[in-house]
Structures are given as structure tokens and as C-alpha cells.
Design an enzyme around this catalytic site. Sequence first.
Site, PDB file in Angstrom:
ATOM      1  N   TYR A 195      -2.167  -0.600  10.905  1.00 27.79           N
ATOM      2  CA  TYR A 195      -2.296  -1.252   9.593  1.00 27.79           C
ATOM      3  C   TYR A 195      -1.084  -0.939   8.727  1.00 27.79           C
ATOM      4  O   TYR A 195      -0.420  -1.840   8.185  1.00 27.79           O
ATOM      5  CB  TYR A 195      -3.583  -0.795   8.884  1.00 27.79           C
ATOM      6  CG  TYR A 195      -3.564  -1.097   7.393  1.00 27.79           C
ATOM      7  CD1 TYR A 195      -3.659  -2.405   6.930  1.00 27.79           C
ATOM      8  CD2 TYR A 195      -3.427  -0.069   6.445  1.00 27.79           C
ATOM      9  CE1 TYR A 195      -3.611  -2.689   5.556  1.00 27.79           C
ATOM     10  CE2 TYR A 195      -3.379  -0.342   5.089  1.00 27.79           C
ATOM     11  CZ  TYR A 195      -3.476  -1.655   4.646  1.00 27.79           C
ATOM     12  OH  TYR A 195      -3.415  -1.939   3.305  1.00 27.79           O
ATOM     13  N   THR A 255       0.825  -1.212   0.000  1.00 27.38           N
ATOM     14  CA  THR A 255       0.000   0.000   0.000  1.00 27.38           C
ATOM     15  C   THR A 255       0.857   1.259   0.000  1.00 27.38           C
ATOM     16  O   THR A 255       2.009   1.237   0.453  1.00 27.38           O
ATOM     17  CB  THR A 255      -0.905  -0.017   1.259  1.00 27.38           C
ATOM     18  OG1 THR A 255      -1.525   1.254   1.402  1.00 27.38           O
ATOM     19  CG2 THR A 255      -0.100  -0.275   2.534  1.00 27.38           C
ATOM     20  N   ASP A 256       0.254   2.361  -0.438  1.00 30.81           N
ATOM     21  CA  ASP A 256       0.948   3.658  -0.355  1.00 30.81           C
ATOM     22  C   ASP A 256       1.064   4.143   1.087  1.00 30.81           C
ATOM     23  O   ASP A 256       1.875   5.034   1.393  1.00 30.81           O
ATOM     24  CB  ASP A 256       0.236   4.714  -1.222  1.00 30.81           C
ATOM     25  CG  ASP A 256      -1.223   4.959  -0.857  1.00 30.81           C
ATOM     26  OD1 ASP A 256      -1.747   4.287   0.052  1.00 30.81           O
ATOM     27  OD2 ASP A 256      -1.856   5.817  -1.511  1.00 30.81           O
ATOM     28  N   GLU A 257       0.254   3.538   1.999  1.00 33.65           N
ATOM     29  CA  GLU A 257       0.242   4.046   3.377  1.00 33.65           C
ATOM     30  C   GLU A 257       1.563   3.813   4.104  1.00 33.65           C
ATOM     31  O   GLU A 257       1.807   4.409   5.146  1.00 33.65           O
ATOM     32  CB  GLU A 257      -0.914   3.421   4.162  1.00 33.65           C
ATOM     33  CG  GLU A 257      -2.241   3.700   3.509  1.00 33.65           C
ATOM     34  CD  GLU A 257      -3.424   3.629   4.447  1.00 33.65           C
ATOM     35  OE1 GLU A 257      -3.239   3.481   5.658  1.00 33.65           O
ATOM     36  OE2 GLU A 257      -4.559   3.721   3.936  1.00 33.65           O
ATOM     37  N   LYS A 317       1.929  -3.455   7.271  1.00 29.85           N
ATOM     38  CA  LYS A 317       2.235  -3.634   5.844  1.00 29.85           C
ATOM     39  C   LYS A 317       3.706  -3.253   5.579  1.00 29.85           C
ATOM     40  O   LYS A 317       4.399  -3.930   4.817  1.00 29.85           O
ATOM     41  CB  LYS A 317       1.309  -2.777   4.974  1.00 29.85           C
ATOM     42  CG  LYS A 317      -0.154  -3.197   4.983  1.00 29.85           C
ATOM     43  CD  LYS A 317      -0.403  -4.593   4.428  1.00 29.85           C
ATOM     44  CE  LYS A 317      -0.204  -4.697   2.932  1.00 29.85           C
ATOM     45  NZ  LYS A 317      -0.593  -6.038   2.421  1.00 29.85           N
TER      46      LYS A 317
END
Length: 359
Positions: free
Chosen positions: A162, A136-138, A166
Amino acid sequence: MKQKLLVTGGAGFIGSNFIRYVQNVSPQTEIINLDLLTYAGSLENLSNLPHPSNHQFIAGNICDQTLIEQTLQENNINTIVHFAAESHVDRSLEGPSAFIETNIVGTFSLLEAARKVWLVEKLFPLNDVLFHHISTDEVYGTLGPNDPAFQETTPYAPNSPYAASKASSDHLVRSYNHSFGLPITISNCSNNYGPYQFPEKLIPLMILNALTGKPLPIYGDGMQIRDWLYVEDHCEAIWTIIQNGSVGESYNIGGGNQPPNIEIVKKICGILDERDLPNTPHEKLITYVKDRPGHDRRYAMNIEKIHQELGWEPKHDLANGLRDTVDWYLDNTDWLNAIIKEKDYQQWVEINYQQRGRA
Ligand code: NAD
Ligand code: DAU
């Protein structure tokens, strides 16, 4: 060599769209789909596959390393496409431990199984195997209004449990390439939307609440920015990387669509208004509520690398993608109703929204 895929998390939103996408572009590809069927996964997401005989479902946990090893060996799997995860930021704030278990320990167990079967037992020549990890970009954290978009070289700075789980799994995947020579690729993608997305995420939640006349809960001032991408474009990017990506590399994927959340919700209201439904005008349902703790303000992805090296760019624009998505939900109310009848779903809505009140 012909690819035989193990897709983890293929009963979830993106995984099920990916399986359908692969069956459309490469009907002969055999797919084993291993999924625990948590609240977010459903075999209903896989109904009407174009080539059901080339899809086999296994109910199982990615943390079960023995099961993964057996699955790789017995099915001659040479490509792992790893989607399985706990994926909702708000749930990670309420209860992070499942995120640590599935996203970190589960990825570790998959990597160990792949190392044993592909590198120690040498089931195939090394050139013929690939572990593709979906991220993810997060992991990059948050951007200010004038900051440049995230690049693959942007330092990781995850802000939620989260995102941290990741980021941790990305590091593990990278290390198995660096330390053991496991052939890997990683993709970091922005916010997806489209058919089969579980109605806890912004876009399907807003469609569902608008249809049922419930408040449309906007966190904080609604000016947070995400980089929205239609799910089929994400699937195409993943398939492109699996076919032609460079081993050991990671690729950013994004849509370049960046209106703030409040604009996205108003667009959804506008599309629903055109459909001559009850609760029109739907904007009257918009309700500002207490913000998500630690809420990232802005994400944006620089997709130059995947565009230059692999020729991928998104095909769907936001206006058409949103329209198609709203229409899919309107055409699939049975799918939605089955979810909202679940006790787990009702409890989640209560936990997440009851205490927020109005902003
Ligand atoms: P989702 O929550 O819809 O689906 C997750 C799937 O994983 C479900 O089918 C669930 O049953 C399965 N699963 C969960 N724990 C498991 C376990 N221990 N063993 C086996 N299966 C398990 O998620 P999604 O939105 O489809 O996201 C898929 C992947 O893409 C995730 O890795 C997520 O981090 C990543 N991602 C999502 C987005 C997005 O916008 N949704 C964007 C970028 C990256
Ligand atoms: O950026 C990629 C990520 O996008 C993925 O890695 C995650 O798996 C996926 O869930 C998604 O995370 P977000 O937190 O960005 O998605 P969500 O749909 O939960 O929220 C999108 C934005 O909308 C965010 O700014 C929070 C806001 N929001 C969300 C909900 C559910 C609201 O304002 N109200 C809501 O009720």
C-alpha cells in the site's frame, strides 16, 4: 475563477467527509464525484448532503482515461481532488495487485487526462487549474521511539505494498509538475478517524466488535504509535491547500495525538462503558493476536510547514474526537449493519483474523 471540482473516491470515508465539508464552507461550489463504488465506497456515505443539487455522482474507474477526459471536458472541471485509492494496508498484504492498478495506474491515467485537457487542449488558463493529490504519512516508512517527526523533506521509505503504491503515485504527480508544468499540490496525512470510516480500520472495527461482543484484536504488543487526526480536520487542511497552497509543493498533515494502539482501544472501551451497554466492561474483549507482517512501529508528522505557510492546525483533540466518533457509530447502526451483512465483509474478516489466532 470559480472552482469546479472533480473529486475522485468521493464515496469513501475521507472523500465523502470532504464533500460534506466543502458544501458547508462553500455551498456554491459545484462538485462532480467519480467513484467506482468498490467494497469501501457507498452512496449511503453521501446521504443528507446540505446542497445535493451541487453534487453529481458518476460511477466510474479512474483507470478509464477516456471517461476522465470526457468528464473534465463536459463539466469544465478546473480542480481535481484525488482521493480514490485502495487504502487498507492489511488488504495490500493479502492481494497487492489492486493497489498497483488503482493507486499507480489510476493516478497515472488521471494525470494523463489532466495533461491532455488542461495542457494540450488548454481548456483554461494554467493559473486556474490544480491537481491536488491526497497521500499518506506511510510513504516515509517507520520511526524509532526517539526519531524526529516526518518532515516534507524526509526521504521516502515505504514498507507495505500500500505505502509503496502511494509513494509511487506521489512521484508521478511530482514528475508531471516538474516535466510538464502541470499545477499540482500533494498532501501527506496521518491516520484519520471519524464518521463513515469502513469498519476494517482500527477504530471503527474496535467499536463494531465491542458492540457485538466480539474479540478486540490487537496486533503484536499493541505498542505501535499512529498520529491520529479527526477527519474533519483533514478536510479543512485539504481545502486550505486547494485555496492557498503553493503550486508544486507538498504539505504534511497530522494530529499530534500519539498514544499507542492499546491505549486507543482502552479509551474506546472506556467511552462505551459510560454508555450503559451490554458487554461492559468492554476491555475484557481485548485479545492480542499475531502481528501484521512488516508492521510499521511509529508514525509522527511535523506540521510546521502547513501551520507557518497556511495557518492550519487541527481543531479536534483526541478525547472529544473519539467520543464524537463512538457516538456517531452508536447513532448509525443501520449504516454499520448494512456493511456487516455483505459477504465481502464477512470474507475479509475471515481471511484477516481467522488465521491470526492469539499472540
Ligand atoms: P476508502 O477506502 O474509504 O475510500 C476509497 C474510495 O475510492 C472508495 O469510495 C472506493 O470506491 C474508491 N475507489 C477505489 N478504487 C477506485 C477506482 N479504481 N476508481 C474510482 N474510485 C475508486 O479510503 P479513505 O480512507 O477515504 O482514503 C482516501 C484517500 O486518503 C486515499 O488516497 C488514502 O490513501 C488517503 N489517506 C487515507 C488516510 C486514512 O487514515 N484513511 C490517511 C492518509 C491518507
Ligand atoms: O497512516 C495513514 C494510513 O493510516 C492511511 O494511509 C491508510 O489508508 C489507513 O488505512 C491507515 O493505515 P494503518 O495501517 O495505520 O491503519 P489501520 O486502521 O489498519 O491500523 C492502525 C493501527 O492499528 C496499526 O498499527 C495496526 C493496528 N491494528 C489494526 C487493525 C485493523 C490492530 O492492532 N488490529 C486491527 O484489527
